[in-house]
Write a protein that holds these residues in place. Sequence first.
Motif, PDB file in Angstrom:
ATOM      1  N   HIS A 234      50.451  21.509  36.830  1.00 25.94           N
ATOM      2  CA  HIS A 234      49.912  21.510  38.195  1.00 25.94           C
ATOM      3  C   HIS A 234      48.555  20.814  38.237  1.00 25.94           C
ATOM      4  O   HIS A 234      47.610  21.239  37.575  1.00 25.94           O
ATOM      5  N   PHE A 235      48.460  19.735  39.018  1.00 23.90           N
ATOM      6  CA  PHE A 235      47.208  19.006  39.207  1.00 23.90           C
ATOM      7  C   PHE A 235      46.545  19.485  40.491  1.00 23.90           C
ATOM      8  O   PHE A 235      47.202  19.583  41.530  1.00 23.90           O
TER       9      PHE A 235
ATOM     10  N   GLY B 171      49.341  12.414  45.500  1.00 20.91           N
ATOM     11  CA  GLY B 171      48.409  13.268  46.226  1.00 20.91           C
ATOM     12  C   GLY B 171      48.203  14.567  45.480  1.00 20.91           C
ATOM     13  O   GLY B 171      48.798  14.790  44.425  1.00 20.91           O
ATOM     14  N   LEU B 172      47.364  15.427  46.029  1.00 23.22           N
ATOM     15  CA  LEU B 172      47.107  16.745  45.457  1.00 23.22           C
ATOM     16  C   LEU B 172      47.379  17.801  46.512  1.00 23.22           C
ATOM     17  O   LEU B 172      47.176  17.546  47.695  1.00 23.22           O
ATOM     18  N   PRO B 173      47.808  18.958  46.104  1.00 30.85           N
ATOM     19  CA  PRO B 173      48.231  19.314  44.755  1.00 30.85           C
ATOM     20  C   PRO B 173      49.557  18.641  44.396  1.00 30.85           C
ATOM     21  O   PRO B 173      50.343  18.294  45.268  1.00 30.85           O
ATOM     22  N   ALA B 174      49.758  18.495  43.107  1.00 26.81           N
ATOM     23  CA  ALA B 174      51.001  17.918  42.597  1.00 26.81           C
ATOM     24  C   ALA B 174      51.484  18.783  41.445  1.00 26.81           C
ATOM     25  O   ALA B 174      50.721  19.102  40.544  1.00 26.81           O
ATOM     26  N   THR B 175      52.746  19.175  41.511  1.00 24.44           N
ATOM     27  CA  THR B 175      53.322  20.051  40.498  1.00 24.44           C
ATOM     28  C   THR B 175      54.576  19.410  39.924  1.00 24.44           C
ATOM     29  O   THR B 175      55.381  18.834  40.661  1.00 24.44           O
ATOM     30  N   TYR B 176      54.713  19.540  38.616  1.00 21.39           N
ATOM     31  CA  TYR B 176      55.873  19.000  37.910  1.00 21.39           C
ATOM     32  C   TYR B 176      56.463  20.084  37.031  1.00 21.39           C
ATOM     33  O   TYR B 176      55.728  20.861  36.429  1.00 21.39           O
ATOM     34  N   LEU B 177      57.787  20.119  36.936  1.00 15.77           N
ATOM     35  CA  LEU B 177      58.461  20.987  35.976  1.00 15.77           C
ATOM     36  C   LEU B 177      58.973  20.087  34.860  1.00 15.77           C
ATOM     37  O   LEU B 177      59.754  19.161  35.099  1.00 15.77           O
TER      38      LEU B 177
ATOM     39  N   ASN C 252      60.783  16.196  29.186  1.00 21.48           N
ATOM     40  CA  ASN C 252      61.077  15.287  30.292  1.00 21.48           C
ATOM     41  C   ASN C 252      60.698  15.917  31.623  1.00 21.48           C
ATOM     42  O   ASN C 252      60.966  17.102  31.859  1.00 21.48           O
ATOM     43  N   ILE C 253      60.097  15.124  32.507  1.00 21.76           N
ATOM     44  CA  ILE C 253      59.827  15.593  33.868  1.00 21.76           C
ATOM     45  C   ILE C 253      61.173  15.718  34.560  1.00 21.76           C
ATOM     46  O   ILE C 253      61.984  14.797  34.552  1.00 21.76           O
ATOM     47  N   ARG C 254      61.416  16.872  35.182  1.00 22.50           N
ATOM     48  CA  ARG C 254      62.698  17.101  35.869  1.00 22.50           C
ATOM     49  C   ARG C 254      62.546  17.298  37.371  1.00 22.50           C
ATOM     50  O   ARG C 254      63.426  16.936  38.134  1.00 22.50           O
ATOM     51  N   TYR C 255      61.432  17.909  37.796  1.00 20.29           N
ATOM     52  CA  TYR C 255      61.226  18.186  39.212  1.00 20.29           C
ATOM     53  C   TYR C 255      59.767  17.947  39.570  1.00 20.29           C
ATOM     54  O   TYR C 255      58.879  18.069  38.724  1.00 20.29           O
ATOM     55  N   GLN C 256      59.541  17.630  40.855  1.00 19.09           N
ATOM     56  CA  GLN C 256      58.196  17.390  41.349  1.00 19.09           C
ATOM     57  C   GLN C 256      58.053  18.005  42.741  1.00 19.09           C
ATOM     58  O   GLN C 256      59.003  17.993  43.523  1.00 19.09           O
ATOM     59  N   ALA C 257      56.865  18.522  43.015  1.00 17.87           N
ATOM     60  CA  ALA C 257      56.511  18.987  44.358  1.00 17.87           C
ATOM     61  C   ALA C 257      55.127  18.447  44.674  1.00 17.87           C
ATOM     62  O   ALA C 257      54.197  18.631  43.895  1.00 17.87           O
TER      63      ALA C 257
END
Length: 172
Positions: free
Chosen positions: A64-65, A135-141, A147-152
């Motif tokens: 999470h950024f 942009g922020l916030p940025a979240t990755y699973l 491997n990056i699988r999901y982003q919000a």
Amino acid sequence: MIKQVQLAILLLIITSTVVTAKEPALPFGMRAYPAMPAPNFQLETIDGEAVDLQAMQGKWVFVHFWASWCGPCRKEMPAIEKLSQLISENKLSIVMVNVAEDEDTIFSFLGEVTPALDSYMDKDGQAIEAWKPRGLPATYLVDPNGNIRYQALGGREWHQPEYLNFIKRVIE
């Protein structure tokens, strides 16, 4: 011949249903990411605790950024803290990355908003540059293979059932 075609169509429907059932439905604001290696970073907390993202392979990681000046980031932090209490650390590591702010700002913000969460400092902006969120916030699973699988992008109520259940299904 017609029965063979009907059987083939039925098998195709069953197979596609089974494959679809493996991928959980995406909650609002989440997007599936084309599996690609997550850019590595080595960062530290204010207390000098280090994290090496690559060394975390083997389990799911919530990256999470955020920044204290970001309104949606401020609003979202308590939800991430609740998420951290609802999901076992053995199944999901939460890695909070502050974007280019000084230690005093980070310490003050976290003390007021989310006292139980630590955040790693991207002092020189290299981590955010490698990840390139829009942009922020940025979240990755990030999956156990790194491997990056999901982003919000944007704030989410991570502790609410829609997101909590999605994450639980993904990491199981």
